[in-house]
Design a protein around this motif. Structure first.
Motif, PDB file in Angstrom:
ATOM      1  N   PHE A 108       0.645  11.390  28.008  1.00 50.39           N
ATOM      2  CA  PHE A 108      -0.420  10.649  27.410  1.00 50.39           C
ATOM      3  C   PHE A 108      -1.703  11.029  28.549  1.00 50.39           C
ATOM      4  CE2 PHE A 108      -3.539   7.383  26.306  1.00 50.39           C
ATOM      5  CZ  PHE A 108      -3.150   7.272  25.000  1.00 50.39           C
ATOM      6  N   VAL A 109      -1.462  10.892  29.783  1.00 51.55           N
ATOM      7  CA  VAL A 109      -2.556  11.041  30.810  1.00 51.55           C
ATOM      8  C   VAL A 109      -2.896  12.598  31.108  1.00 51.55           C
ATOM      9  CG1 VAL A 109      -2.249   8.749  31.255  1.00 51.55           C
ATOM     10  CG2 VAL A 109      -1.328  10.739  32.748  1.00 51.55           C
ATOM     11  N   ILE A 110      -1.998  13.468  30.608  1.00 54.30           N
ATOM     12  CA  ILE A 110      -2.033  14.871  31.237  1.00 54.30           C
ATOM     13  C   ILE A 110      -3.423  15.581  30.832  1.00 54.30           C
ATOM     14  CG2 ILE A 110      -1.326  17.218  30.872  1.00 54.30           C
ATOM     15  CD1 ILE A 110       1.479  16.281  31.418  1.00 54.30           C
ATOM     16  N   PRO A 111      -3.883  15.167  29.381  1.00 53.24           N
ATOM     17  CA  PRO A 111      -5.192  15.813  28.861  1.00 53.24           C
ATOM     18  C   PRO A 111      -6.338  15.493  29.887  1.00 53.24           C
ATOM     19  CG  PRO A 111      -3.780  15.115  27.257  1.00 53.24           C
ATOM     20  CD  PRO A 111      -3.138  14.576  28.390  1.00 53.24           C
ATOM     21  N   PHE A 112      -6.295  14.313  30.690  1.00 49.48           N
ATOM     22  CA  PHE A 112      -7.236  14.023  31.602  1.00 49.48           C
ATOM     23  C   PHE A 112      -7.430  15.050  32.766  1.00 49.48           C
ATOM     24  CE2 PHE A 112      -7.014   9.647  29.894  1.00 49.48           C
ATOM     25  CZ  PHE A 112      -8.383   9.587  29.571  1.00 49.48           C
ATOM     26  N   MET A 113      -6.375  15.566  32.996  1.00 55.84           N
ATOM     27  CA  MET A 113      -6.470  16.701  34.142  1.00 55.84           C
ATOM     28  C   MET A 113      -7.463  17.865  33.623  1.00 55.84           C
ATOM     29  SD  MET A 113      -4.438  15.023  36.144  1.00 55.84           S
ATOM     30  CE  MET A 113      -4.308  16.087  37.563  1.00 55.84           C
ATOM     31  N   SER A 114      -8.444  18.001  34.347  1.00 60.03           N
ATOM     32  CA  SER A 114      -9.106  19.292  34.034  1.00 60.03           C
ATOM     33  C   SER A 114      -8.748  20.573  33.943  1.00 60.03           C
ATOM     34  CB  SER A 114     -10.492  19.348  34.920  1.00 60.03           C
ATOM     35  OG  SER A 114     -11.494  18.440  34.449  1.00 60.03           O
ATOM     36  N   CYS A 115      -8.511  21.100  32.732  1.00 61.24           N
ATOM     37  CA  CYS A 115      -7.629  22.256  32.266  1.00 61.24           C
ATOM     38  C   CYS A 115      -8.788  23.469  32.658  1.00 61.24           C
ATOM     39  CB  CYS A 115      -7.146  22.176  31.045  1.00 61.24           C
ATOM     40  SG  CYS A 115      -8.314  22.330  29.844  1.00 61.24           S
ATOM     41  N   SER A 116      -8.187  24.538  32.540  1.00 63.87           N
ATOM     42  CA  SER A 116      -9.327  25.946  32.831  1.00 63.87           C
ATOM     43  C   SER A 116     -10.171  25.969  31.610  1.00 63.87           C
ATOM     44  CB  SER A 116      -8.226  27.108  32.661  1.00 63.87           C
ATOM     45  OG  SER A 116      -6.863  26.992  32.137  1.00 63.87           O
ATOM     46  N   ALA A 117      -9.987  25.445  30.409  1.00 65.40           N
ATOM     47  CA  ALA A 117     -10.885  25.636  29.347  1.00 65.40           C
ATOM     48  C   ALA A 117     -12.285  24.598  29.522  1.00 65.40           C
ATOM     49  CB  ALA A 117     -10.205  25.139  27.872  1.00 65.40           C
TER      50      ALA A 117
END
Ligand code: GDP
Ligand code: MG
Length: 702
Positions: A418-427
């Motif tokens: 649930f919280v992974i998408p808060f990590m700032s990804c390369s996109a």
């Protein structure tokens, strides 16, 4: 080939299964999923001799047939289902010679299941160094199974193992575990009814019927009824069984170990352990490592990224000069190629981050980090094993979410996903880069740090904090009472094996390209259609409108074309939607133009930059070479001041830090949680949070 046999590699985690698998199959391997579950299935082919081909299956690591995680469940299921397509003809139990006790529990279970097994004693080099010495002839006769020494890292003993695999292999005559006599009648009944080959197989079904998906409803009912009659509940005898097995193993070990390891040999390991898990030094080292990784990703990835960017631009150019123009060309040049380009451009960053993670895991350092961070992570409803997935989230949420499969507790795993998408990804980086350049002055603070760099770091930190706070809130909402424990073994420190690092990079990058790629491509095409088509009259008249508007202004063809493109975008379906949502996004400081970019960037965030570039070409009569300059010169017709004020810029930065804005992630969350419930909650929560915080920031700053 005349003969084909199925061979499964099994053993505890880190015993060297994958290394052996790579030795046996080389590049002849493929990764898939076990049907219905999201557990990686690695299979490959190995030529044993001219006439015999072996299909090798690299099973997930497990200590016993009593599973604690999804991965381990698969192993129990593969071995319990004799009619299943994965049931092997022969099993190779890969054992870490320096830690036989933990490796042999599973072996004794395989023996009781009457599955033909070969023991491969791996890590002989380490064992030799430790001064340990083993009588393998005796081991072979005590267990009644063939035994070979191998070094899966260097490839020693592999030929011997292959020869053994060619020979007929009988099942071991040993019977390690005696089933409690009070339930023997039930065991016999199941064995007869399902025509099983061993008592222990029947006993496993009785003990773990809930874990086995291959049982039919009727068979399950039969077993459940019997368990009621005999008062067997799942796991009832598991403790006793484990103790008994360890007793047997200890006896065997006492006989076969001629000389045990010199206690001095791993003194170094203990000292390093103490350092890496130290209350102060442990964290200091870990954060320094993270910092260095970050630094290197940005510097190392830049060159290949520029190259990819350039290549796709020239490809578009080339096609534009060589293909007849028409709708099909438009779709190729403006939809498909940029769509693929938008996927490929991230490969360098993703590959580099995973290279670092793989190296840290290979050296054994990551296991210490998991241990070090476990206590802190638990405060937030996560656990030590969430660290690697969260770090992977800096590359891309897709492989990161798939990396949560090793987390045993379902709730910990769900919260991590649930919280992974808060990590700032390369996109997010291209979006951040352009906006930060726009609103943060390019000056040095305290003499050394670049303020724009600091702002960028701040955004990454903000995402991480959001992940922790959200996880903590979920822990409370989900009311997590179940105490899960971190059970893991510390691998010995070693130099990374570079081919393993290579395999990890290839695997993770492939995951990104296929999983994220297919969604990004599909959504890009849909959005391209929305952005290129609209009510007929407006679209067809675009050129004329622009020409009349600019009569006497003496514009170049390029400028005219840019304006036509912007006009078309404004009147396209995407434009109509953008204008439609303007009232909703106005409080955040955005107009319909930004609205369009919010919509198109739902395929993948970085699309924001391209859309903004296209749409703001409108009105840029003077030559503005870069997107940044173009955006800076944009005037807000209402105020007469610049369109991208710091308030708008920061509001957008905050929005992109928190918003979900990624169709591929939603698709993967759906697959991993097996329902639309969680991705939809995630979408609503993240978008809501992004909206609320962007609103606050805009209102404060303006
Ligand atoms: P798996 O978890 O069972 O698949 O184990 P891996 O194949 O990933 O191996 C775990 C680690 O042990 C890796 O760093 C390997 O390089 C290392 N390794 C595997 N076999 C040997 C060996 O025979 N000797 C040594 N020294 N290291 C090995
Ligand atoms: Mg492995």
């Amino acid at each position: 080939m005349e003969r084909k046999i199925k061979v499964a590699l099994t053993g505890k985690p880190n015993s060297g299964k994958s290394s052996l698998f790579n030795q046996l199959t080389g590049l002849n391997q493929k990764v898939g999923n076990f049907p219905g579950v999201t557990v990686d299935k690695r299979t490959g082919m190995c030529e044993l001799d001219e006439n015999t081909l072996a299909q090798i299956l690299d099973l997930p690591g497990t200590y016993s047939l009593y599973p604690r995680s999804l991965d381990e469940k698969i192993v129990a299921e593969v071995f319990a289902d004799r009619k299943g397509i994965y049931f092997p003809d022969k099993v190779v139990l890969v054992a870490d010679t320096t830690n036989l006790k933990n490796c042999f529990l599973l072996l004794t279970q395989l023996i009781d299941l009457k599955i033909p097994t070969i023991v491969a004693l791996n890590m002989v080099d380490v064992a030799a160094k430790s001064g340990m010495s083993i009588d393998i002839k005796l081991l072979s006769s005590l267990m009644d199974v063939p035994v070979v020494f191998i070094n899966a890292r260097k490839g020693q003993g592999i030929e011997k193992l292959k020869k053994l695999l060619l020979l007929p292999l009988k099942v071991s005559e040993r019977k390690v575990f005696a089933i409690d006599s009070e339930i023997m009648p039930a065991v016999n009944e199941i064995k007869d009814k399902l025509q099983l080959s061993s008592d222990y197989e029947s006993y496993q079904l009785l003990q773990q019927r809930d874990h086995f998906n291959f049982l039919t409803a009727e068979q399950k009912k039969f077993i459940v009824d019997l368990s009621k009659e005999y008062k067997v509940f799942p796991g009832k005898y598991q403790g006793a069984e484990t103790i008994l097995r360890y007793g047997f193993i200890q006896e065997v070990l006492n006989k076969i170990i001629i000389r045990s390891a010199n206690p001095e040999w791993n003194k170094m390991t203990h000292q390093l352990d103490r350092l890496f898990t130290h209350k102060i030094w442990g964290y200091t080292i870990f954060f320094t490592v993270l910092f260095l990784i970050f630094q290197s990703i940005f510097t190392l990835a830049q060159i290949p990224m520029d190259f990819i960017d350039g290549s796709f631009a020239s490809l578009s150019n080339y096609l534009s000069n060589h293909l007849p123009h028409g709708p099909l060309f438009e779709m190729l040049a403006s939809g498909i190629i940029p769509g693929i380009g938008g996927i490929v451009i991230f490969i360098p960053q993703i590959a580099i981050l995973f290279a670092f993670i793989a190296i840290l895991e290979e050296t054994g350092y990551m296991a210490r980090v998991v241990f070090l961070m476990d206590k802190i992570m638990r405060q937030f409803g996560l656990n030590g094993k969430s660290v690697v997935p969260l770090m992977s989230g800096w590359a891309c949420a897709i492989p990161a979410i798939m990396a949560t499969r090793t987390i045993e507790s379902w709730k910990d795993r769900l919260i991590t996903i649930f919280v992974i998408p808060f990590m700032s990804c390369s996109a997010r980086l291209p979006v951040f880069a352009i906006l930060v350049a726009l609103v943060v002055p390019d000056v040095k603070v305290i003499g050394i740090f670049n303020l724009q760099g600091v702002a960028l770091m701040g955004l990454y930190l903000l995402g991480f904090v959001a992940a922790l706070v959200t996880a903590w809130a979920m822990k409370i909402i989900l009311n997590v009472k179940e105490r899960s424990f971190l059970i893991m073994e510390m691998p010995t420190y070693r130099m990374p094996k570079w081919s393993n690092v290579g395999y990890t990079i290839i695997e993770k990058t492939k995951t990104f390209v296929y999983e994220a790629g297919k969604v990004i491509l599909a959504v890009s095409i849909i959005l391209w259609v929305l952005a290129s088509y609209g009510p007929k009259d407006e679209m067809n008249g675009a050129k004329e409108v622009i020409q009349t508007r600019n009569i006497g202004m003496n514009l170049s063809t390029d400028e005219i074309n840019n304006q036509v493109a912007a006009y078309k975008l404004e009147h396209s379906y995407a434009g109509i939607i953008g204008k439609g949502i303007e009232p909703i996004i106005k409080p955040l400081g955005y107009d319909w133009k930004i609205g369009i970019a919010l919509i198109t960037s739902f395929a993948a965030r970085e699309v924001f930059v391209g859309t903004i570039a296209t749409i703001y070409s409108l009105g840029s009569t003077n030559e503005q070479p870069t997107i940044k300059a173009r955006l800076q010169s944009e005037i807000n017709p209402l105020t007469g001041g610049p369109r991208f004020t710091p308030a708008v810029g920061f509001s957008l930065l905050i929005f992109y830090t928190f918003a979900m804005q990624c169709a591929s992630t939603l698709a993967v969350v759906k697959r991993e949680t097996k329902s639309w419930k969680w991705p939809l909650i995630q979408l609503a929560y993240m978008t809501g949070l992004a909206y609320g915080l962007a609103f606050i920031i805009f209102q404060i700053l303006s």
